[in-house]
Motif scaffolding. Structure first.
Motif, PDB file in Angstrom:
ATOM      1  N   LEU A  52       0.830  -1.202   0.000  1.00 51.49           N
ATOM      2  CA  LEU A  52       0.000   0.000   0.000  1.00 51.49           C
ATOM      3  C   LEU A  52       0.866   1.254   0.000  1.00 51.49           C
ATOM      4  O   LEU A  52       0.556   2.236  -0.681  1.00 51.49           O
ATOM      5  CB  LEU A  52      -0.939   0.004   1.203  1.00 51.49           C
ATOM      6  N   ALA A  53       1.958   1.234   0.760  1.00 55.33           N
ATOM      7  CA  ALA A  53       2.869   2.382   0.782  1.00 55.33           C
ATOM      8  C   ALA A  53       3.488   2.607  -0.594  1.00 55.33           C
ATOM      9  O   ALA A  53       3.714   3.751  -0.997  1.00 55.33           O
ATOM     10  CB  ALA A  53       3.968   2.158   1.823  1.00 55.33           C
ATOM     11  N   ALA A  54       3.745   1.526  -1.299  1.00 61.79           N
ATOM     12  CA  ALA A  54       4.380   1.626  -2.613  1.00 61.79           C
ATOM     13  C   ALA A  54       3.406   2.019  -3.705  1.00 61.79           C
ATOM     14  O   ALA A  54       3.746   2.787  -4.617  1.00 61.79           O
ATOM     15  CB  ALA A  54       5.031   0.288  -2.970  1.00 61.79           C
ATOM     16  N   GLU A  55       2.177   1.504  -3.641  1.00 68.30           N
ATOM     17  CA  GLU A  55       1.279   1.617  -4.778  1.00 68.30           C
ATOM     18  C   GLU A  55      -0.006   2.413  -4.531  1.00 68.30           C
ATOM     19  O   GLU A  55      -0.509   3.065  -5.441  1.00 68.30           O
ATOM     20  CB  GLU A  55       0.887   0.205  -5.254  1.00 68.30           C
ATOM     21  N   SER A 161      11.560 -10.672   6.116  1.00 65.68           N
ATOM     22  CA  SER A 161      11.724  -9.533   7.011  1.00 65.68           C
ATOM     23  C   SER A 161      10.990  -8.318   6.453  1.00 65.68           C
ATOM     24  O   SER A 161      10.512  -8.330   5.306  1.00 65.68           O
ATOM     25  CB  SER A 161      13.214  -9.199   7.156  1.00 65.68           C
ATOM     26  N   LEU A 162      10.929  -7.262   7.233  1.00 67.21           N
ATOM     27  CA  LEU A 162      10.326  -6.010   6.791  1.00 67.21           C
ATOM     28  C   LEU A 162      11.014  -5.486   5.536  1.00 67.21           C
ATOM     29  O   LEU A 162      10.352  -5.087   4.569  1.00 67.21           O
ATOM     30  CB  LEU A 162      10.408  -4.971   7.920  1.00 67.21           C
ATOM     31  N   ALA A 163      12.341  -5.476   5.526  1.00 66.81           N
ATOM     32  CA  ALA A 163      13.082  -4.968   4.374  1.00 66.81           C
ATOM     33  C   ALA A 163      12.803  -5.798   3.127  1.00 66.81           C
ATOM     34  O   ALA A 163      12.681  -5.268   2.021  1.00 66.81           O
ATOM     35  CB  ALA A 163      14.580  -4.955   4.677  1.00 66.81           C
ATOM     36  N   GLN A 164      12.695  -7.102   3.289  1.00 62.90           N
ATOM     37  CA  GLN A 164      12.402  -7.985   2.150  1.00 62.90           C
ATOM     38  C   GLN A 164      10.985  -7.775   1.634  1.00 62.90           C
ATOM     39  O   GLN A 164      10.743  -7.822   0.428  1.00 62.90           O
ATOM     40  CB  GLN A 164      12.642  -9.432   2.550  1.00 62.90           C
ATOM     41  N   HIS A 165      10.047  -7.544   2.527  1.00 63.56           N
ATOM     42  CA  HIS A 165       8.682  -7.226   2.101  1.00 63.56           C
ATOM     43  C   HIS A 165       8.680  -5.938   1.273  1.00 63.56           C
ATOM     44  O   HIS A 165       8.007  -5.854   0.236  1.00 63.56           O
ATOM     45  CB  HIS A 165       7.762  -7.049   3.319  1.00 63.56           C
ATOM     46  N   ALA A 166       9.434  -4.932   1.735  1.00 58.74           N
ATOM     47  CA  ALA A 166       9.512  -3.677   0.997  1.00 58.74           C
ATOM     48  C   ALA A 166      10.174  -3.880  -0.361  1.00 58.74           C
ATOM     49  O   ALA A 166       9.773  -3.260  -1.350  1.00 58.74           O
ATOM     50  CB  ALA A 166      10.270  -2.634   1.816  1.00 58.74           C
ATOM     51  N   MET A 167      11.180  -4.743  -0.426  1.00 57.75           N
ATOM     52  CA  MET A 167      11.839  -5.028  -1.699  1.00 57.75           C
ATOM     53  C   MET A 167      10.859  -5.650  -2.687  1.00 57.75           C
ATOM     54  O   MET A 167      10.781  -5.228  -3.856  1.00 57.75           O
ATOM     55  CB  MET A 167      13.018  -5.981  -1.470  1.00 57.75           C
ATOM     56  N   LEU A 168      10.088  -6.640  -2.246  1.00 59.68           N
ATOM     57  CA  LEU A 168       9.097  -7.270  -3.130  1.00 59.68           C
ATOM     58  C   LEU A 168       8.044  -6.262  -3.567  1.00 59.68           C
ATOM     59  O   LEU A 168       7.620  -6.255  -4.732  1.00 59.68           O
ATOM     60  CB  LEU A 168       8.413  -8.442  -2.421  1.00 59.68           C
ATOM     61  N   ALA A 169       7.617  -5.407  -2.652  1.00 55.98           N
ATOM     62  CA  ALA A 169       6.578  -4.422  -2.962  1.00 55.98           C
ATOM     63  C   ALA A 169       7.032  -3.426  -4.017  1.00 55.98           C
ATOM     64  O   ALA A 169       6.206  -2.800  -4.687  1.00 55.98           O
ATOM     65  CB  ALA A 169       6.153  -3.686  -1.691  1.00 55.98           C
ATOM     66  N   GLY A 170       8.346  -3.277  -4.181  1.00 57.36           N
ATOM     67  CA  GLY A 170       8.854  -2.330  -5.162  1.00 57.36           C
ATOM     68  C   GLY A 170       8.986  -2.890  -6.567  1.00 57.36           C
ATOM     69  O   GLY A 170       9.150  -2.129  -7.529  1.00 57.36           O
ATOM     70  N   ILE A 171       8.903  -4.203  -6.720  1.00 57.35           N
ATOM     71  CA  ILE A 171       9.138  -4.833  -8.021  1.00 57.35           C
ATOM     72  C   ILE A 171       8.113  -4.443  -9.090  1.00 57.35           C
ATOM     73  O   ILE A 171       8.486  -4.269 -10.260  1.00 57.35           O
ATOM     74  CB  ILE A 171       9.216  -6.369  -7.862  1.00 57.35           C
ATOM     75  N   PRO A 172       6.802  -4.312  -8.782  1.00 59.39           N
ATOM     76  CA  PRO A 172       5.835  -4.020  -9.845  1.00 59.39           C
ATOM     77  C   PRO A 172       6.149  -2.781 -10.671  1.00 59.39           C
ATOM     78  O   PRO A 172       5.727  -2.683 -11.825  1.00 59.39           O
ATOM     79  CB  PRO A 172       4.519  -3.851  -9.071  1.00 59.39           C
ATOM     80  N   ARG A 190      14.580   1.556  -4.475  1.00 63.12           N
ATOM     81  CA  ARG A 190      13.119   1.514  -4.404  1.00 63.12           C
ATOM     82  C   ARG A 190      12.664   1.010  -3.041  1.00 63.12           C
ATOM     83  O   ARG A 190      11.719   1.525  -2.451  1.00 63.12           O
ATOM     84  CB  ARG A 190      12.591   0.611  -5.519  1.00 63.12           C
ATOM     85  N   ARG A 191      13.353  -0.015  -2.525  1.00 62.46           N
ATOM     86  CA  ARG A 191      13.022  -0.564  -1.200  1.00 62.46           C
ATOM     87  C   ARG A 191      13.116   0.510  -0.129  1.00 62.46           C
ATOM     88  O   ARG A 191      12.213   0.662   0.710  1.00 62.46           O
ATOM     89  CB  ARG A 191      13.993  -1.704  -0.865  1.00 62.46           C
ATOM     90  N   ASN A 192      14.201   1.286  -0.146  1.00 61.65           N
ATOM     91  CA  ASN A 192      14.396   2.310   0.875  1.00 61.65           C
ATOM     92  C   ASN A 192      13.357   3.424   0.758  1.00 61.65           C
ATOM     93  O   ASN A 192      12.938   3.998   1.771  1.00 61.65           O
ATOM     94  CB  ASN A 192      15.813   2.881   0.782  1.00 61.65           C
ATOM     95  N   TRP A 193      12.950   3.737  -0.466  1.00 60.52           N
ATOM     96  CA  TRP A 193      11.890   4.734  -0.641  1.00 60.52           C
ATOM     97  C   TRP A 193      10.582   4.226  -0.037  1.00 60.52           C
ATOM     98  O   TRP A 193       9.863   4.980   0.635  1.00 60.52           O
ATOM     99  CB  TRP A 193      11.705   5.042  -2.130  1.00 60.52           C
ATOM    100  N   ILE A 194      10.278   2.946  -0.250  1.00 61.10           N
ATOM    101  CA  ILE A 194       9.058   2.363   0.303  1.00 61.10           C
ATOM    102  C   ILE A 194       9.118   2.336   1.830  1.00 61.10           C
ATOM    103  O   ILE A 194       8.128   2.641   2.514  1.00 61.10           O
ATOM    104  CB  ILE A 194       8.834   0.945  -0.261  1.00 61.10           C
ATOM    105  N   LEU A 195      10.276   1.984   2.381  1.00 59.33           N
ATOM    106  CA  LEU A 195      10.430   2.010   3.839  1.00 59.33           C
ATOM    107  C   LEU A 195      10.190   3.420   4.373  1.00 59.33           C
ATOM    108  O   LEU A 195       9.563   3.602   5.425  1.00 59.33           O
ATOM    109  CB  LEU A 195      11.834   1.521   4.229  1.00 59.33           C
ATOM    110  N   GLY A 196      10.681   4.423   3.648  1.00 59.45           N
ATOM    111  CA  GLY A 196      10.445   5.804   4.049  1.00 59.45           C
ATOM    112  C   GLY A 196       8.970   6.160   4.018  1.00 59.45           C
ATOM    113  O   GLY A 196       8.462   6.850   4.911  1.00 59.45           O
TER     114      GLY A 196
END
Length: 217
Positions: A52-55, A161-172, A190-196
């Motif tokens: 949701l944070a990513a998209e 982990s949280l970071a891995q979830h953010a990494m996957l969320a950035g792939i689309p 992209r992962r770090n932007w989503i974490l932010g």
């Protein structure tokens, strides 16, 4: 001439043939598409927040179209010259992925909006999220996030982990360029932007945010 969105209730997703040992251990899978569909209840809440944070952080509020999200996407494009966050909601992406082509035309976008509104009238938010989660292409023959978790990390998505979830969320955003295998640098950015974004939206604490930033890709 729009398709009937009720067909989404009975979608049959292509899955590979799985081969198990007599003890029930997976030893191989055959098929062009790697996919392991999950029901909404089995999707980790942490990953839902990352996506949701990513998209589409207003997903559970809007009714198919997010005017604020569209405005934010336009402002980011003007300020940075890049398309950082998309203006399409998850529902609009479901409409495109299941019914429409990816042609960048006004008619296609207009149909996408109309279908998104109709999908929201016909299905619950959980059902729509599940359709998105299980269908989308994520690189390296992985379709759906559970399959992507297995392809990129070798474990189920509820083990990440949280970071891995953010990494996957950035792939689309760009599956061939942003992933842990063939696009690790772009994926990390992209992962770090989503974490932010997750931190800004109060999805995660300061400590969770800082610890996740320190994880390798």
């Amino acid at each position: 001439n729009l398709p009937d969105v009720d067909t989404l209730r009975n979608v049959k997703l292509q899955t590979p043939m799985l081969v198990y040992t007599r003890d029930g251990e997976l030893i191989g899978q055959f098929g062009e598409q790697k996919r392991t569909p999950l029901p909404f209840a089995a999707i980790p809440d942490q990953f839902i927040k990352a996506l949701l944070a990513a998209e589409d952080d207003n997903y559970f509020v809007h009714r198919g179209i997010d005017v604020m999200g569209l405005m934010r996407a336009v402002s980011e494009l003007v300020l940075t010259g890049e398309k950082v966050s998309g203006g399409s909601t998850l529902t609009m992406q479901v409409a495109r992925n299941y019914f429409l082509s990816r042609d960048r035309t006004f008619i296609r976008k207009f149909n996408e909006i109309l279908l998104a509104i109709e999908i929201e009238r016909s299905l619950s938010k959980q059902e729509i999220f599940e359709l998105y989660f299980n269908r989308i292409f994520l690189g390296h023959r992985a379709y759906g996030f559970e399959a992507a978790s297995e392809v990129y990390y070798g474990v189920r998505i509820d083990e990440l982990s949280l970071a891995q979830h953010a990494m996957l969320a950035g792939i689309p955003k760009a599956p061939s360029r942003i992933n842990p295998v063939s696009g690790a640098v772009a994926g990390l950015q992209r992962r770090n932007w989503i974490l932010g974004r997750m931190h800004t939206l109060d999805y995660i604490s300061d400590e969770q945010y800082q610890n996740a930033l320190l994880e390798p890709d």
